[in-house]
Design an enzyme around this catalytic site. Structure first.
Site, short mmCIF file in Angstrom:
data_model
loop_
_atom_site.label_atom_id
_atom_site.label_comp_id
_atom_site.label_asym_id
_atom_site.label_seq_id
_atom_site.Cartn_x
_atom_site.Cartn_y
_atom_site.Cartn_z
NE ARG A 33 -3.90 -2.29 0.62
CZ ARG A 33 -3.84 -3.44 -0.08
NH1 ARG A 33 -2.99 -3.57 -1.08
NH2 ARG A 33 -4.65 -4.45 0.21
CD GLU A 177 -11.22 -11.91 6.15
OE1 GLU A 177 -10.51 -11.62 7.14
OE2 GLU A 177 -11.20 -11.26 5.10
CE LYS A 219 -13.09 -8.80 6.62
NZ LYS A 219 -12.34 -7.70 7.21
CB SER A 261 -14.12 -4.57 -0.28
OG SER A 261 -12.80 -4.25 0.09
N GLY A 262 -12.51 -7.45 -0.86
CA GLY A 262 -11.88 -8.49 -1.67
C GLY A 262 -11.47 -8.10 -3.08
N GLY A 263 -11.17 -6.82 -3.32
CA GLY A 263 -10.74 -6.45 -4.66
C GLY A 263 -11.87 -5.92 -5.54
NE ARG A 292 -8.16 -5.18 -1.04
CZ ARG A 292 -8.11 -6.36 -1.65
NH1 ARG A 292 -7.52 -6.46 -2.83
NH2 ARG A 292 -8.63 -7.44 -1.10
P1 13P Z 1 -10.56 -5.98 1.83
O1 13P Z 1 -11.87 -5.28 2.14
O2 13P Z 1 -9.54 -5.06 1.22
O3 13P Z 1 -10.76 -7.24 1.09
O4 13P Z 1 -9.92 -6.37 3.21
C1 13P Z 1 -10.72 -6.95 4.17
C2 13P Z 1 -9.90 -7.78 5.06
O5 13P Z 1 -9.85 -7.56 6.23
C3 13P Z 1 -9.14 -8.91 4.48
O6 13P Z 1 -8.69 -9.73 5.50
#
Ligand code: 13P
Length: 331
Positions: A33, A177, A219, A261-263, A292
């Site tokens: 980042r 998650e 999550k 959000s995962g990309g 993100r």
């Molecule tokens: P993103 O929303 O960027 O996918 O990150 C969430 C997260 O905590 C990944 O472990």
């Protein structure tokens, strides 16, 4: 395990119209980042960036809890206040990522297993004593030719359940998650099959280990086409298939669901969440736990230069506010 403490924390995490801010990028991820804005990856810059986030005005109107990386959990802000204490004073629950990362899975090329169970009990009791209210553990499932394997799903979901059980022993709410990665050219139907398998296996393992679901937050990733698929499913299909999948696989007693959000782009991430919340009668709260999709625009506005701080914070708040609206279907 005190079920009342767990339930109360989970309810606060799932309070409307808020969501959870993931700001727990691991060392390799925060390095990427900061590299993207040509800023050196050192402790001071990581502190400056994270201080920008937590001091954004009125953040707690939109955010119920913030997930910290272990460095940030023990780090002081520029005025000497610990990040975790500052979050408490502004009404945001401090949480901590406790897994040690997704590592290559032995004998299973291109698959990952998340590590971090050894010594976890002792680490957790320390985090609780220092004010953490919840934790996060991320498992990674990859879709490709012949993967994911049964072994990868089962091993990761069992580790998630063992982590969750240890969290609850220490009165910490586990965020579980299981991320099905968006990378690749798979169809939304393939994603649906893998997500269902993973979440069903997760809840089977949580049940086997007596994890208390009203004190647990899921999550998940959304059911979505791979990012390289040439005909990606539209927003309403993503929202409908995700809700169908979760309705079938997630027990109603689970405290709530907070997506990663995962990309996805900022617009996709907010639109999908908004569409899901426009549906009636979801049995659990459905909100966000984005990194993100909340931070990316602010990071890029900041550029490591504090003359851009006010603008970057304004952008961060705009993103958090839009996600908050989406979390109640009012975007
Ligand atoms: P993103 O929303 O960027 O996918 O990150 C969430 C997260 O905590 C990944 O472990």
């Amino acid at each position: 395990m005190d079920k009342n403490i767990l339930e109360e924390t989970a309810k606060k995490m799932m309070a409307q119209p808020k969501g959870i801010l993931a700001m727990d990028e691991s060392s390799p991820t925060i390095a990427k980042r900061l590299a993207s804005i040509n800023t050196e990856n050192n402790e001071i810059n990581r502190r400056r960036y994270r201080e920008l986030i937590v001091t954004a005005p009125n953040l707690s109107n939109y955010i119920s809890g913030a997930i910290l990386f272990e460095e940030t959990f023990d780090q002081k802000m520029s005025d000497g206040t610990l990040f975790r204490d500052y979050l408490n004073t502004i009404g945001i629950l401090p949480g901590i990522k406790v897994d040690k990362g997704a590592k290559d899975f032995s004998n299973h090329p291109n698959e990952k297993i998340t590590e971090g169970l050894d010594g976890l009990r002792e680490r957790l009791s320390g985090y609780y004593a220092h004010g953490a209210k919840f934790c996060k553990w991320r498992a990674v499932i990859t879709i490709d030719q012949d993967i994911p394997s049964e072994a990868c799903i089962e091993s990761n979901m069992n580790a998630l359940a063992r982590y969750a059980s240890l969290c609850q022993e220490n009165n910490l709410v586990p965020i579980v998650e299981p991320e099905v990665l968006i990378n690749g050219s798979h169809t939304i139907e393939q994603c649906d099959i893998v997500t269902r398998k993973s979440i069903k296996s997760l809840f089977k393992n949580l049940d086997m280990l007596n994890v208390y679901l009203p004190g647990t937050v899921l999550k998940p990733s959304m059911v979505i086409s791979g990012q390289d698929n040439s005909s990606r499913a539209d927003s309403s299909t993503v929202a409908n298939m995700t809700v169908d999948c979760l309705s079938e696989c997630v027990p109603e007693t689970t405290s709530g669901i907070a997506f990663l959000s995962g990309g996805q782009s900022d617009t996709e991430a907010e639109e999908h969440l908004n569409l899901m919340n426009k549906k009636n009668n979801l049995p659990w709260r459905v909100t966000f736990s984005y990194a993100r999709a909340i931070q990316a625009a602010a990071l890029s506005a900041w550029q490591g230069d504090d003359t851009n701080l006010d603008n970057a914070q304004k952008i961060l708040i705009e993103r958090a506010s839009r996600c908050s609206k989406a979390s109640v279907g009012e975007l």
